[in-house]
Write a protein that holds these residues in place. Structure first.
Motif, PDB file in Angstrom:
ATOM      1  N   VAL A  44      23.048 -20.934  74.355  1.00 42.46           N
ATOM      2  CA  VAL A  44      22.272 -20.524  75.683  1.00 42.46           C
ATOM      3  C   VAL A  44      21.518 -21.875  75.627  1.00 42.46           C
ATOM      4  O   VAL A  44      20.525 -22.257  76.541  1.00 42.46           O
ATOM      5  CB  VAL A  44      21.839 -19.658  75.077  1.00 42.46           C
ATOM      6  N   PHE A  45      20.817 -22.668  74.468  1.00 43.18           N
ATOM      7  CA  PHE A  45      20.112 -23.587  74.368  1.00 43.18           C
ATOM      8  C   PHE A  45      20.135 -24.925  75.207  1.00 43.18           C
ATOM      9  O   PHE A  45      19.451 -25.754  75.760  1.00 43.18           O
ATOM     10  CB  PHE A  45      20.311 -24.937  73.071  1.00 43.18           C
ATOM     11  N   PRO A  46      22.113 -25.242  74.981  1.00 46.08           N
ATOM     12  CA  PRO A  46      22.388 -26.291  76.387  1.00 46.08           C
ATOM     13  C   PRO A  46      21.796 -26.085  77.688  1.00 46.08           C
ATOM     14  O   PRO A  46      21.693 -26.802  78.549  1.00 46.08           O
ATOM     15  CB  PRO A  46      23.685 -26.731  75.403  1.00 46.08           C
ATOM     16  N   ALA A  88      25.280 -27.497  63.486  1.00 42.75           N
ATOM     17  CA  ALA A  88      26.237 -28.080  64.506  1.00 42.75           C
ATOM     18  C   ALA A  88      28.025 -27.365  63.739  1.00 42.75           C
ATOM     19  O   ALA A  88      28.504 -27.141  64.113  1.00 42.75           O
ATOM     20  CB  ALA A  88      26.348 -29.896  64.540  1.00 42.75           C
ATOM     21  N   GLN A  89      28.101 -27.581  62.167  1.00 45.14           N
ATOM     22  CA  GLN A  89      29.129 -27.765  61.134  1.00 45.14           C
ATOM     23  C   GLN A  89      29.506 -26.411  61.334  1.00 45.14           C
ATOM     24  O   GLN A  89      30.831 -25.780  61.518  1.00 45.14           O
ATOM     25  CB  GLN A  89      28.949 -27.987  59.711  1.00 45.14           C
ATOM     26  N   LYS A  90      28.675 -25.269  61.832  1.00 46.94           N
ATOM     27  CA  LYS A  90      29.142 -23.932  62.130  1.00 46.94           C
ATOM     28  C   LYS A  90      30.161 -23.288  63.362  1.00 46.94           C
ATOM     29  O   LYS A  90      30.280 -22.040  63.566  1.00 46.94           O
ATOM     30  CB  LYS A  90      28.101 -23.602  61.361  1.00 46.94           C
ATOM     31  N   LEU A 120      26.977 -31.561  72.453  1.00 46.31           N
ATOM     32  CA  LEU A 120      27.041 -33.102  72.770  1.00 46.31           C
ATOM     33  C   LEU A 120      25.901 -33.045  74.123  1.00 46.31           C
ATOM     34  O   LEU A 120      26.012 -34.226  73.510  1.00 46.31           O
ATOM     35  CB  LEU A 120      28.049 -33.748  71.978  1.00 46.31           C
ATOM     36  N   ARG A 121      27.203 -33.654  74.700  1.00 45.46           N
ATOM     37  CA  ARG A 121      27.425 -33.418  75.613  1.00 45.46           C
ATOM     38  C   ARG A 121      25.531 -32.965  76.800  1.00 45.46           C
ATOM     39  O   ARG A 121      25.284 -33.937  77.498  1.00 45.46           O
ATOM     40  CB  ARG A 121      28.093 -32.774  77.106  1.00 45.46           C
ATOM     41  N   GLY A 138      29.735 -36.779  67.635  1.00 43.41           N
ATOM     42  CA  GLY A 138      31.406 -37.024  68.499  1.00 43.41           C
ATOM     43  C   GLY A 138      32.556 -36.606  67.768  1.00 43.41           C
ATOM     44  O   GLY A 138      33.956 -36.659  67.185  1.00 43.41           O
ATOM     45  N   ARG A 139      32.350 -38.494  66.348  1.00 45.37           N
ATOM     46  CA  ARG A 139      33.805 -38.973  65.543  1.00 45.37           C
ATOM     47  C   ARG A 139      33.999 -37.247  65.190  1.00 45.37           C
ATOM     48  O   ARG A 139      35.150 -36.804  64.534  1.00 45.37           O
ATOM     49  CB  ARG A 139      33.175 -39.447  65.405  1.00 45.37           C
TER      50      ARG A 139
END
Length: 93
Positions: A23-25, A51-53, A63-64, A87-88
């Motif tokens: 929802v945040f993006p 992010a890792q989860k 990210l977009r 992204g990597r």
């Protein structure tokens, strides 16, 4: 943004971090289109706090949203490398 805010309320009530991170993006995109790019970056960053989860698709959406918001702000090209590092790590997962 009424329904998006309501979705975030439900995500918090359900204690669903994946839904919150999605929802945040969405809110970030709405803010960016309303001309509030700085606010949009903050919302995208909120999605990326854990992010890792996140599932890969939700991580990519966040990210977009951040990249789009930073582009609207006119982020200097010297900072572009920072945008590709997450992204990597996403590709490496």
């Amino acid at each position: 943004m009424l329904w998006t805010n309501r979705a975030l309320d439900y995500a918090a009530e359900l204690d669903d971090p994946t839904l919150s991170a999605y929802v945040f993006p969405r809110r970030s995109n709405i803010a960016a289109e309303a001309g509030q790019a700085g606010y949009a970056v903050g919302l995208a960053n909120a999605a990326l706090k854990q992010a890792q989860k996140l599932p890969l698709d939700v991580h990519a959406v966040a990210l977009r949203a951040r990249a789009y918001s930073e582009a609207l702000l006119g982020t200097p090209t010297t900072r572009r490398g920072r945008l590709t590092k997450p992204g990597r790590s996403l590709i490496a997962r």
